[in-house]
Design a protein around this motif. Sequence first.
Motif, short mmCIF file in Angstrom:
data_model
loop_
_atom_site.label_atom_id
_atom_site.label_comp_id
_atom_site.label_asym_id
_atom_site.label_seq_id
_atom_site.Cartn_x
_atom_site.Cartn_y
_atom_site.Cartn_z
N GLY A 110 0.82 -1.21 0.00
CA GLY A 110 0.00 0.00 0.00
C GLY A 110 0.85 1.25 0.00
N GLY A 111 0.27 2.32 0.51
CA GLY A 111 1.01 3.57 0.65
C GLY A 111 0.89 4.51 -0.53
N ASN A 112 1.45 5.69 -0.35
CA ASN A 112 1.45 6.71 -1.39
C ASN A 112 2.60 6.48 -2.36
N VAL A 113 2.47 7.05 -3.54
CA VAL A 113 3.53 6.98 -4.55
C VAL A 113 3.91 8.39 -4.96
N LEU A 114 5.18 8.72 -4.83
CA LEU A 114 5.70 10.02 -5.26
C LEU A 114 6.39 9.82 -6.59
N ASN A 115 5.77 10.32 -7.65
CA ASN A 115 6.33 10.22 -8.99
C ASN A 115 7.25 11.40 -9.25
N ILE A 116 8.52 11.11 -9.53
CA ILE A 116 9.53 12.15 -9.73
C ILE A 116 10.03 12.10 -11.16
N ASP A 117 9.84 13.19 -11.86
CA ASP A 117 10.36 13.31 -13.22
C ASP A 117 11.60 14.20 -13.16
N MET A 118 12.77 13.58 -13.13
CA MET A 118 14.01 14.33 -12.92
C MET A 118 14.35 15.20 -14.12
N SER A 119 13.93 14.79 -15.31
CA SER A 119 14.23 15.61 -16.48
C SER A 119 13.36 16.86 -16.52
N ALA A 120 12.12 16.75 -16.00
CA ALA A 120 11.21 17.91 -15.97
C ALA A 120 11.28 18.67 -14.66
N GLY A 121 11.88 18.06 -13.63
CA GLY A 121 11.98 18.71 -12.33
C GLY A 121 10.66 18.79 -11.60
N THR A 122 9.80 17.76 -11.76
CA THR A 122 8.47 17.78 -11.14
C THR A 122 8.29 16.59 -10.21
N MET A 123 7.39 16.76 -9.24
CA MET A 123 7.01 15.69 -8.31
C MET A 123 5.49 15.68 -8.19
N LYS A 124 4.88 14.49 -8.21
CA LYS A 124 3.44 14.36 -8.06
C LYS A 124 3.15 13.15 -7.20
N THR A 125 2.26 13.33 -6.20
CA THR A 125 1.95 12.27 -5.26
C THR A 125 0.58 11.66 -5.55
N GLU A 126 0.53 10.32 -5.56
CA GLU A 126 -0.71 9.58 -5.67
C GLU A 126 -0.99 8.92 -4.32
N ALA A 127 -2.19 9.15 -3.76
CA ALA A 127 -2.53 8.63 -2.44
C ALA A 127 -2.79 7.13 -2.47
N GLY A 128 -2.46 6.44 -1.38
CA GLY A 128 -2.69 5.00 -1.27
C GLY A 128 -3.05 4.63 0.16
N PRO A 129 -3.35 3.35 0.41
CA PRO A 129 -3.86 2.91 1.71
C PRO A 129 -2.76 2.60 2.72
N VAL A 130 -3.15 2.54 3.98
CA VAL A 130 -2.28 2.10 5.07
C VAL A 130 -2.01 0.61 4.91
N GLY A 131 -0.79 0.18 5.23
CA GLY A 131 -0.43 -1.24 5.20
C GLY A 131 -0.06 -1.72 6.58
N THR A 132 0.01 -3.04 6.73
CA THR A 132 0.30 -3.66 8.02
C THR A 132 1.42 -4.67 7.91
N LEU A 133 2.37 -4.56 8.83
CA LEU A 133 3.42 -5.55 9.02
C LEU A 133 3.02 -6.45 10.18
N ARG A 134 3.40 -7.72 10.10
CA ARG A 134 3.17 -8.62 11.24
C ARG A 134 4.39 -9.49 11.44
N PHE A 135 5.01 -9.37 12.61
CA PHE A 135 6.12 -10.23 13.00
C PHE A 135 5.61 -11.22 14.03
N THR A 136 5.88 -12.50 13.84
CA THR A 136 5.41 -13.53 14.76
C THR A 136 6.57 -14.40 15.20
#
Length: 395
Positions: A110-136
């Motif tokens: 899950g989570g957000n995605v930050l798209n970085i275009d280094m040639s254009a010098g731009t950043m754009k964020t796409e929202a995503g869900p919370v994720g869960t880790l489980r250690f047992t």
Amino acid sequence: MFVQRKFDTMQNNEISVDILRGAIELETTAHGVLPHRLPAWARLQCPDPQLAMVEAQPSGVRLVFRSEATVIELDTLRTRRVYVGAPPRPDGIYDLLVDGALIAQASVAGGNVLNIDMSAGTMKTEAGPVGTLRFTGLPARAKNIEIWLPHNETTEIVALRTDAPIEPIPVHGRKVWLHHGSSISHGSDAASPTTTWPALAASLSGSELVNLGLGGSALLDPFVARVMRDTPADMISLKIGINLINTDLMRLRAFGPAVHGFIDTLREGHPDTPLLIISPILCPIHEDTPGPSLIDMSGLSLGQLRFRAAGNPAERAAGKLTLNMIRDELQRIVKQRAVDDPNLSYLDGRELYGATDAGELPLPDNLHPDAATHRRIGERFMRLAFKKQGWGWTR
């Protein structure tokens, strides 16, 4: 290890500074808490999106507590980077340590995605869900537990659940090592958060790491000096140079006074603390060629992220910086100041990674060391700094 189930026997635990180490400040968000490595007042002094991104990536930040828990669940909201045209970056890794030993690793979905275009010098964020880790399957006894957050993913901590109570662990005399540097210190291309070179050196020395390695942002900023001045520390190191060339930020005339000013500010809060100035490791493209560093578009078209030096060696006459010029100036400054500051010392970064190392372990993208090189640098820093410099609180 990614699940969405919840268990009635699990209990929620407060995320507070008592169990979170390596962060300068905690911000309350809509989801939970976000660790910062620079405080809000410092962030306000520089609206640079690169700095905003990297200071919120929790390099060196870890949850530390004692518990008999055999099951741990951690809800987080990550923000991962995607560079347009470049190969996908690996998911961030969480390292789980029990009584100092690494026993498990995992990533969160899950989570957000930050798209970085280094040639254009731009950043754009796409929202995503919370994720869960489980250690047992953790040992059913009282034990010290550390969860190191991914060094290269912004990580909001939403919830921490365990099947037994937790309690903070006092530092118990461990010395604090405060370090500032570039993406190499931040941990670019390290395998996991406990295997960045500063984390490795801290583990080998038994010190408490506060890592202000800020990718692309070790630029002698006065607000970073003030943060370090006001942060408790038993030993301080400053690794400076490569980002000044990457960004082509200043010339030789400005560099020397800026270094003096940074050290002056540190000494206001830490007048006698051992302070080590570290020059850049070997980087062949910039040893004698100024910046800026630009993407090698020919490599990008083949799905390879590489950098090239875009300056001209002839520009050195006008004061454009190269790594060799920076090393000479740093060594001169430390020699000058050490006459009145016996706790100030200098380390040539090529002792950590030099020409022989470059032949064996070349920098994959021409700028950043790989995982094996991080380990080599960490082990050498332990020997050259903690031992050779006489910081006699190693294990």
